[in-house]
Design a protein around this motif. Structure first.
Motif, PDB file in Angstrom:
ATOM      1  N   ASN A 139       0.866  -1.169   0.000  1.00  0.00           N
ATOM      2  CA  ASN A 139       0.000   0.000   0.000  1.00  0.00           C
ATOM      3  C   ASN A 139       0.907   1.224   0.000  1.00  0.00           C
ATOM      4  O   ASN A 139       2.115   1.102  -0.187  1.00  0.00           O
ATOM      5  CB  ASN A 139      -0.964  -0.026   1.198  1.00  0.00           C
ATOM      6  N   LYS A 140       0.324   2.344   0.251  1.00  0.00           N
ATOM      7  CA  LYS A 140       1.077   3.595   0.182  1.00  0.00           C
ATOM      8  C   LYS A 140       2.289   3.598   1.111  1.00  0.00           C
ATOM      9  O   LYS A 140       3.332   4.171   0.834  1.00  0.00           O
ATOM     10  CB  LYS A 140       0.137   4.752   0.570  1.00  0.00           C
ATOM     11  N   ASN A 141       2.137   2.934   2.242  1.00  0.00           N
ATOM     12  CA  ASN A 141       3.181   3.025   3.259  1.00  0.00           C
ATOM     13  C   ASN A 141       4.072   1.796   3.383  1.00  0.00           C
ATOM     14  O   ASN A 141       5.051   1.831   4.104  1.00  0.00           O
ATOM     15  CB  ASN A 141       2.545   3.306   4.626  1.00  0.00           C
ATOM     16  N   ASN A 142       3.720   0.725   2.724  1.00  0.00           N
ATOM     17  CA  ASN A 142       4.485  -0.500   2.908  1.00  0.00           C
ATOM     18  C   ASN A 142       4.979  -1.067   1.591  1.00  0.00           C
ATOM     19  O   ASN A 142       4.209  -1.207   0.632  1.00  0.00           O
ATOM     20  CB  ASN A 142       3.643  -1.553   3.633  1.00  0.00           C
ATOM     21  N   ARG A 143       6.243  -1.397   1.585  1.00  0.00           N
ATOM     22  CA  ARG A 143       6.850  -1.903   0.361  1.00  0.00           C
ATOM     23  C   ARG A 143       7.721  -3.097   0.696  1.00  0.00           C
ATOM     24  O   ARG A 143       8.362  -3.143   1.751  1.00  0.00           O
ATOM     25  CB  ARG A 143       7.742  -0.806  -0.223  1.00  0.00           C
ATOM     26  N   ILE A 144       7.749  -4.048  -0.222  1.00  0.00           N
ATOM     27  CA  ILE A 144       8.590  -5.223  -0.028  1.00  0.00           C
ATOM     28  C   ILE A 144       9.594  -5.309  -1.165  1.00  0.00           C
ATOM     29  O   ILE A 144       9.245  -5.083  -2.328  1.00  0.00           O
ATOM     30  CB  ILE A 144       7.716  -6.499   0.043  1.00  0.00           C
ATOM     31  N   PHE A 145      10.834  -5.620  -0.826  1.00  0.00           N
ATOM     32  CA  PHE A 145      11.892  -5.778  -1.826  1.00  0.00           C
ATOM     33  C   PHE A 145      12.458  -7.190  -1.702  1.00  0.00           C
ATOM     34  O   PHE A 145      12.642  -7.692  -0.601  1.00  0.00           O
ATOM     35  CB  PHE A 145      13.062  -4.830  -1.561  1.00  0.00           C
ATOM     36  N   LEU A 146      12.791  -7.751  -2.824  1.00  0.00           N
ATOM     37  CA  LEU A 146      13.473  -9.040  -2.814  1.00  0.00           C
ATOM     38  C   LEU A 146      14.668  -8.868  -3.733  1.00  0.00           C
ATOM     39  O   LEU A 146      14.513  -8.427  -4.874  1.00  0.00           O
ATOM     40  CB  LEU A 146      12.527 -10.118  -3.353  1.00  0.00           C
TER      41      LEU A 146
ATOM     42  N   TRP B 171      11.577  -5.179   4.030  1.00  0.00           N
ATOM     43  CA  TRP B 171      10.266  -4.552   4.144  1.00  0.00           C
ATOM     44  C   TRP B 171      10.483  -3.137   4.644  1.00  0.00           C
ATOM     45  O   TRP B 171      11.177  -2.917   5.636  1.00  0.00           O
ATOM     46  CB  TRP B 171       9.421  -5.372   5.134  1.00  0.00           C
ATOM     47  N   THR B 172       9.940  -2.166   3.939  1.00  0.00           N
ATOM     48  CA  THR B 172      10.038  -0.794   4.427  1.00  0.00           C
ATOM     49  C   THR B 172       8.638  -0.304   4.720  1.00  0.00           C
ATOM     50  O   THR B 172       7.700  -0.588   3.981  1.00  0.00           O
ATOM     51  CB  THR B 172      10.700   0.157   3.410  1.00  0.00           C
ATOM     52  N   SER B 173       8.543   0.415   5.808  1.00  0.00           N
ATOM     53  CA  SER B 173       7.210   0.841   6.242  1.00  0.00           C
ATOM     54  C   SER B 173       7.266   2.257   6.801  1.00  0.00           C
ATOM     55  O   SER B 173       8.125   2.576   7.607  1.00  0.00           O
ATOM     56  CB  SER B 173       6.730  -0.135   7.319  1.00  0.00           C
ATOM     57  N   VAL B 174       6.351   3.094   6.329  1.00  0.00           N
ATOM     58  CA  VAL B 174       6.230   4.423   6.905  1.00  0.00           C
ATOM     59  C   VAL B 174       5.209   4.289   8.032  1.00  0.00           C
ATOM     60  O   VAL B 174       4.022   4.171   7.798  1.00  0.00           O
ATOM     61  CB  VAL B 174       5.758   5.447   5.850  1.00  0.00           C
ATOM     62  N   LEU B 175       5.713   4.206   9.254  1.00  0.00           N
ATOM     63  CA  LEU B 175       4.834   3.943  10.394  1.00  0.00           C
ATOM     64  C   LEU B 175       3.949   5.144  10.683  1.00  0.00           C
ATOM     65  O   LEU B 175       2.779   5.014  10.966  1.00  0.00           O
ATOM     66  CB  LEU B 175       5.651   3.592  11.636  1.00  0.00           C
ATOM     67  N   SER B 176       4.558   6.292  10.628  1.00  0.00           N
ATOM     68  CA  SER B 176       3.796   7.532  10.733  1.00  0.00           C
ATOM     69  C   SER B 176       4.568   8.549   9.908  1.00  0.00           C
ATOM     70  O   SER B 176       5.616   8.231   9.355  1.00  0.00           O
ATOM     71  CB  SER B 176       3.682   7.962  12.191  1.00  0.00           C
ATOM     72  N   ASP B 177       4.123   9.759   9.848  1.00  0.00           N
ATOM     73  CA  ASP B 177       4.769  10.735   8.979  1.00  0.00           C
ATOM     74  C   ASP B 177       6.240  10.931   9.304  1.00  0.00           C
ATOM     75  O   ASP B 177       7.031  11.292   8.460  1.00  0.00           O
ATOM     76  CB  ASP B 177       4.048  12.078   9.070  1.00  0.00           C
ATOM     77  N   ASP B 178       6.593  10.691  10.561  1.00  0.00           N
ATOM     78  CA  ASP B 178       7.987  10.935  10.906  1.00  0.00           C
ATOM     79  C   ASP B 178       8.745   9.683  11.329  1.00  0.00           C
ATOM     80  O   ASP B 178       9.859   9.760  11.811  1.00  0.00           O
ATOM     81  CB  ASP B 178       8.094  12.023  11.982  1.00  0.00           C
ATOM     82  N   LEU B 179       8.135   8.518  11.169  1.00  0.00           N
ATOM     83  CA  LEU B 179       8.822   7.278  11.538  1.00  0.00           C
ATOM     84  C   LEU B 179       8.920   6.348  10.330  1.00  0.00           C
ATOM     85  O   LEU B 179       7.919   6.034   9.693  1.00  0.00           O
ATOM     86  CB  LEU B 179       8.066   6.558  12.652  1.00  0.00           C
ATOM     87  N   PHE B 180      10.110   5.927  10.056  1.00  0.00           N
ATOM     88  CA  PHE B 180      10.339   5.041   8.913  1.00  0.00           C
ATOM     89  C   PHE B 180      11.030   3.787   9.415  1.00  0.00           C
ATOM     90  O   PHE B 180      12.065   3.864  10.082  1.00  0.00           O
ATOM     91  CB  PHE B 180      11.235   5.772   7.900  1.00  0.00           C
ATOM     92  N   LEU B 181      10.454   2.637   9.106  1.00  0.00           N
ATOM     93  CA  LEU B 181      11.028   1.379   9.583  1.00  0.00           C
ATOM     94  C   LEU B 181      11.457   0.521   8.395  1.00  0.00           C
ATOM     95  O   LEU B 181      10.701   0.347   7.437  1.00  0.00           O
ATOM     96  CB  LEU B 181       9.988   0.614  10.410  1.00  0.00           C
TER      97      LEU B 181
ATOM     98  N   LYS C  97      18.112  -7.475  10.266  1.00  0.00           N
ATOM     99  CA  LYS C  97      18.464  -6.075  10.530  1.00  0.00           C
ATOM    100  C   LYS C  97      17.249  -5.170  10.536  1.00  0.00           C
ATOM    101  O   LYS C  97      16.854  -4.694   9.493  1.00  0.00           O
ATOM    102  CB  LYS C  97      19.350  -5.537   9.386  1.00  0.00           C
ATOM    103  N   PRO C  98      16.663  -4.896  11.654  1.00  0.00           N
ATOM    104  CA  PRO C  98      15.626  -3.861  11.682  1.00  0.00           C
ATOM    105  C   PRO C  98      16.252  -2.488  11.983  1.00  0.00           C
ATOM    106  O   PRO C  98      17.227  -2.414  12.718  1.00  0.00           O
ATOM    107  CB  PRO C  98      14.724  -4.293  12.837  1.00  0.00           C
ATOM    108  N   ARG C  99      15.711  -1.471  11.385  1.00  0.00           N
ATOM    109  CA  ARG C  99      16.227  -0.120  11.649  1.00  0.00           C
ATOM    110  C   ARG C  99      15.077   0.889  11.612  1.00  0.00           C
ATOM    111  O   ARG C  99      14.268   0.882  10.687  1.00  0.00           O
ATOM    112  CB  ARG C  99      17.256   0.275  10.601  1.00  0.00           C
TER     113      ARG C  99
END
Lengths: 284, 791
Positions: B303-310, B338-348, B382-384
């Protein structure tokens, strides 16, 4: 094996080796004592005398041979008796009283220029060959066509064995510096303990023709002498290629130590070996 | 613990400050390909702005108001947009390539002003576009050879696997391909690197000031990102070169009803046919040489905030001589992210990675045929979390967990040989590094980036550890100046997962930038790094057959401290920029093999190596010309790198294998018109260290050399000029030609000089007693042509 370099060189359209002997100036060092020899036991052809050669180092690119040492005192002790060696010329010292005996530790003592050098090695038994024969092989990347001497031999199970091979062509001992030497001329039974090996070439560089005489010797050596020889053959087989193993050169440590001035180290090895030999005629 | 408390305090301070502010965030992409762009500048006022992260995401917290947002990225047209910020806003931008500038820009990601203004120092970025413009040997653009044109980066010789950064050894570089560790980056014994430049988007090399998000190696981090794949259109390319050919396909996947792709893929392959040349020659028909590699990457937006890369990489080399020996080696890696925009100022971002490097060595000699296998396998998690606290503060925190399985060696008999099968004991380890990294703008002039990393390495079972008579595997005999191997008196068995030995490292990292004015700044950095793995090599440069060994009871981790000071300046409206840095690096417990070490097929590495200290220091200078028909750079390095290990070189400092006093690189690219581009580079380096013999003697019928000081002599200086020309097609045609001449004036540079006994007399092999010195050079002038086309 010598041509390994060329097979890699084909990777590049042009690539080359240039002799640059005249462009190089080497730093020398004070002459060091070199020991070359030891005690050999050979039940097939018993030796008339034991032989130790002493020389001193010269510059690497100097022409001529290392300087013979003619004024040293040399003796070998078998744990009970001391045997003096006499200088017979050209740096060669001999003794005909020693009866080389299995499982005996021999210690050499050399006194040269008022300094004492001491080193020892232990004689261990060697198994005989099962078979020695010659086979014709066509030309390959590394060798010309011709007859190659091969052997079958069984390693005694349950004991650590280290071997060194010498090949003689028409009575002449044959050896050349080659990267393959560290794999062929010396062997440890680490990975073939108790097994029979078949069709092994004792020296891949010697090619025989019909009518030649070939003598092959299998020597039992100690682990320390094995390690010394591996290092020696690795270094002398260096072809300057960093990617196939170009160990940074280092002085190869002798088992003969200077007890008076340790930094004035001796080079070479005092070895004790048991020899099994076989001689064949090359026929069609 | 105190540290944590103060960090928490600091965080709550930021939270308090964050009242009455709104967040502007979004993604920035390349309009043509849909690739996300990182390092893009987003400025909202003269002194407020941010840059996009590795995934093209940006976020900035601002007070309520109206802003003129400008998005700038060199090589792309600037976008300006007025934004009324009265609520949190998500705005994404697509940048269009600026064709007028295309082809002129070399260090794309780092605009000159950015180099001046960023808190980062000792960092270089290169895009694959730039790498492809540089002249190449045999027409194959090479990533590792390209970074060696930068100050502070060198290699031991033309055929060395790996590179050296600021006097560090080749194993001290952390090479990451989409976050996966590459243990050996060489093809063909080091003549080429494993990275297919078509599949690579860009790279970033940290030589110093390494942020705390990275750890595990002493000297550098080379972070390489693969292309994500075109999200707009299908695109395929084919390149045909003299020694290899390659292809790439990319395109959008999962298109929705509006024709918008939810994802994209990229698949690239490369294979060499160098072996064919060998086959043509009667003499070399028994020799097989080849390599290939495959790169792939795919991404999908949930979706807009979640992306998966392989992403994945697989490469292999094969070298075989019939009836003599064969060797194969390669890396395989896979990354799921997996990249996720948790909120406008948090990126996981969270990655799960596996990486394997293995090699085998086949002895094909009659009677003793066997295969030797060895590998190093690791799993990585590796989570960041990135928190865009406000316009002046960005915090990154996370951890890296790695599980290692080392297989030092397994012997299997081939054919009916008499070799007994044997497997050396596997070794296991777990490494964890937790970090905090804060980027902080203190004032108009002063910005900081600092943090720390706490690392831990656990050597674990199942294993059996020998006990040595004196507690150590080796004892140094100072009188005879020799190492004695100690007797094994017993052994201790450890069950699976049981701790054998663990190590902790505290790694502070700090860098500061002070702006003198808009066009110049001074920077300072300090970093401490820990390294728990050692590449044990008994050759003068790394080879594919080297052994990676973990720290443990008899092998300590290495660690280093580096400080660097730099001056950065941009000139004439960024047409030129200039930077100069000095650094000093102290390394501890670096490994070196003892004299006479034998590492092939060895069970106990601890009896072959000794640990000592290293020091490296130098001065680096780089001048870039960024605009105009002629672009390029000049770099100069003045450096020293030394080691000191008990029992080596009479316990004195000696030059490390990569020590080089002067290194000069001149790189130029000239765009004549739309059809012709020219490139050239000139390289000069003073001679690398070498050990020449000090004497000769005879032993068992052959001449042996004696040596005294390690690396006490020098090879002749190295210099070379390469040129290339690229012919672009007329409009409508899709092919492009690249002509290159490497080593234009045919300099026979010495890769090594070695000494030997002449073993032939009148064509007959024999021992002669005569000695000679031989210079080995890998290539003279090498012409090549490559044809590439898109369809």
């Amino acid at each position: 094996m010598k041509k390994l370099i060329f097979s890699l060189v084909i990777l590049f359209i042009v690539s080359c080796e240039t002799e640059v002997t005249n462009d190089i100036t080497l730093n020398g060092s004070a002459p060091r004592l070199i020991i070359n020899g030891g005690i050999e036991r050979n039940t097939t052809t018993p030796l008339a005398e034991q032989r130790i050669e002493l020389t001193s180092t010269i510059g690497f690119l100097d022409t001529g041979d290392p300087t013979p040492i003619t004024d040293a005192q040399v003796s070998v002790n078998d744990g009970t008796t001391n045997f003096d060696f006499a200088h017979v010329g050209n740096g060669v010292y001999t003794n005909s009283d020693i009866v080389a005996t299995l499982d005996t530790e021999y210690t050499v003592t050399i006194i040269w220029q008022n300094e004492m050098y001491v080193g020892s090695d232990t004689l261990t038994e060697v198994p005989n060959f099962d078979n020695v024969y010659a086979e014709f092989e066509a030309e390959t990347l590394f060798t010309d066509e011709g007859y190659f001497v091969k052997f079958d031999a069984t390693d005694p199970a349950g004991i650590e064995n280290y071997y060194y091979y010498r090949v003689y062509k028409n009575g002449e001992f044959f050896i050349v510096a080659d990267p393959g030497n560290s794999f062929t001329l010396v062997e440890s039974d680490e990975f073939f303990d108790g097994q029979q090996r078949v069709g092994v070439k004792p020296n891949e560089e010697v090619i025989f023709q019909i009518g030649d005489t070939a003598k092959v010797e299998q020597l039992s050596i100690t682990e320390a002498y094995h390690d010394f020889l591996v290092e020696l053959f690795t270094q002398t087989g260096n072809q300057g290629l960093s990617f196939v193993g170009n160990p940074p050169p280092a002085s190869i440590r002798s088992n003969v130590l200077n007890t008076d001035t340790p930094s004035n180290r001796a080079l070479g090895y005092f070895y004790t070996v048991d020899v099994a030999e076989e001689t064949i005629e090359i026929v069609e | 613990m105190k540290l944590y408390v103060s960090i928490l305090f600091l965080l709550s301070f930021f939270m308090a400050q964050a009242q009455d502010q709104y967040t502007l965030s979004g993604y920035i992409k390349d309009k043509a390909s849909g690739e996300s762009l990182w390092g893009v500048n987003i400025t909202v006022s003269a002194n407020q702005g941010t840059i996009t992260n590795d995934y093209g995401f940006y976020s900035i917290k601002l007070a309520k108001g109206t802003y003129k947002v400008s998005v700038t990225y060199l090589g792309f047209k600037t976008i300006e947009k007025e934004v009324v910020l009265d609520s949190d806003q998500k705005i994404s931008f697509e940048l269009e390539e600026d064709s007028a500038e295309l082809g002129e820009v070399i260090i794309t990601a780092d605009k000159a002003t950015k180099a001046v203004q960023s808190t980062e120092m000792s960092v270089v970025t290169l895009t694959s576009k730039t790498i492809k413009k540089l002249p190449t040997v045999l027409g194959e653009p090479d990533l590792l050879k390209s970074i060696q044109l930068l100050p502070g980066v060198s290699s031991v010789n033309d055929a060395a696997s790996g590179f050296n950064v600021r006097g560090g050894s080749a194993d001290q570089n952390l090479i990451l391909l989409d976050d996966a560790v590459i243990y050996n980056a060489s093809h063909l014994f080091g003549f080429f690197s494993v990275f297919n430049t078509d599949a690579v988007k860009d790279l970033k090399l940290y030589k110093g000031g390494i942020p705390s998000v990275y750890g595990g190696r002493l000297s550098s981090v080379l972070d390489i990102k693969q292309k994500e794949g075109n999200t707009k259109d299908f695109n395929a390319e084919l390149g045909i070169g003299l020694i290899s050919s390659k292809g790439l396909a990319e395109g959008p996947i999962f298109k929705d009803e509006n024709g918008e792709a939810k994802g994209s893929y990229m698949l690239a392959g490369r294979t060499s046919y160098i072996g064919l040349f060998a086959g043509l020659s009667e003499e070399f028909k028994d020799t097989k040489v080849s390599f290939y590699d495959i790169n792939l990457k795919a991404n999908y937006s949930i979706n807009k905030n979640n992306r998966i890369f392989l992403s994945g990489y697989f490469g292999r080399d094969n070298f075989e001589i019939d009836n003599f020996l064969g060797t194969r080696w390669g890396n395989a890696t896979g990354t799921l992210r997996w990249t996720s925009v948790l909120s406008d100022d948090l990126f996981l971002q969270t990655s799960a990675i596996f990486s394997n490097y293995d090699y085998n060595l086949d002895n094909l000699r009659t009677g003793s045929e066997f295969r030797w296998n060895s590998n190093i396998l690791n799993y990585n998690f590796k989570p960041r979390l990135t928190w865009f606290i406000n316009a002046n503060n960005t915090l990154k925190t996370g951890f890296d967990y790695t599980y290692y399985n080392f297989q030092p060696g397994e012997i299997k008999p081939l054919k009916n040989s008499s070799i007994n099968p044997e497997k050396f004991r596997e070794k296991f380890g777990a490494e964890i590094g937790a970090y905090v990294d804060l980027k902080q703008k203190l004032s108009e002039k002063l910005s900081l980036q600092y943090g720390f990393r706490i690392s831990n390495f656990n050597r674990i079972g199942k294993d059996v550890i020998p006990t040595y008579a004196t507690g150590n595997p080796l004892t140094y005999d100072a009188v005879q100046d020799i190492y004695q191997e100690n007797e094994v008196t017993g052994e201790t068995a450890f069950s699976k997962g049981k701790k054998i030995k663990d190590f902790y490292g505290f790694e502070p990292r700090f860098s500061a930038r002070y702006l003198i004015n808009d066009n110049s700044s001074v920077k300072f950095s300090y970093n401490r790094m820990y390294q728990y793995l050692h590449l044990i090599s008994n050759t003068t440069s790394a080879t594919p057959l080297d052994v990676w060994a973990p720290s443990g009871p008899f092998l300590k981790p290495q660690y280093s401290d580096q400080i660097a000071l730099g001056y950065f300046q941009s000139l004439k409206d960024n047409k030129y920029d200039f930077n100069a840095e000095v650094y000093y690096k102290k390394m501890n417990d670096v490994t070196d093999f003892i004299d006479g070490a034998d590492l092939l097929f060895t069970k106990s590495i601890e009896t072959e190596v000794a640990q000592g200290e290293g020091r490296a220091y130098g001065f680096e200078l780089q001048v870039n010309k960024n605009k105009g028909k002629l672009t390029g750079w000049l770099s100069y390095t003045l450096a020293r790198s030394e080691r000191k290990v008990l029992g080596i070189n009479n316990n004195q400092f000696y030059a490390s294998n990569n020590d080089q006093l002067h290194e000069l690189n001149l790189v130029g690219m000239y765009k004549l018109n739309d059809r012709w581009e020219f490139g050239g580079n000139f390289v000069f380096g003073s001679g690398k260290p070498v050990t020449y013999p000090t004497g000769q003697y005879e032993q068992n019928g052959i001449v042996v050399a004696d040596y005294q000081n390690r690396n006490g002599d020098r090879l002749p200086a190295y210099h070379r000029l390469d040129v290339s020309a690229t012919l672009y097609p007329k409009k409508g045609n899709r092919g492009k030609w690249i002509f290159s001449l490497a080593n234009l004036y045919n300099r026979q540079n010495a890769a090594s000089i070695y000494f030997r006994e002449v073993s032939e007399l009148n064509g007959v092999e024999m021992s002669t007693g005569t000695t000679e010195a031989i210079k080995l050079s890998y290539f003279g002038i090498v012409p090549s042509v490559t044809y590439q086309f898109k369809f």
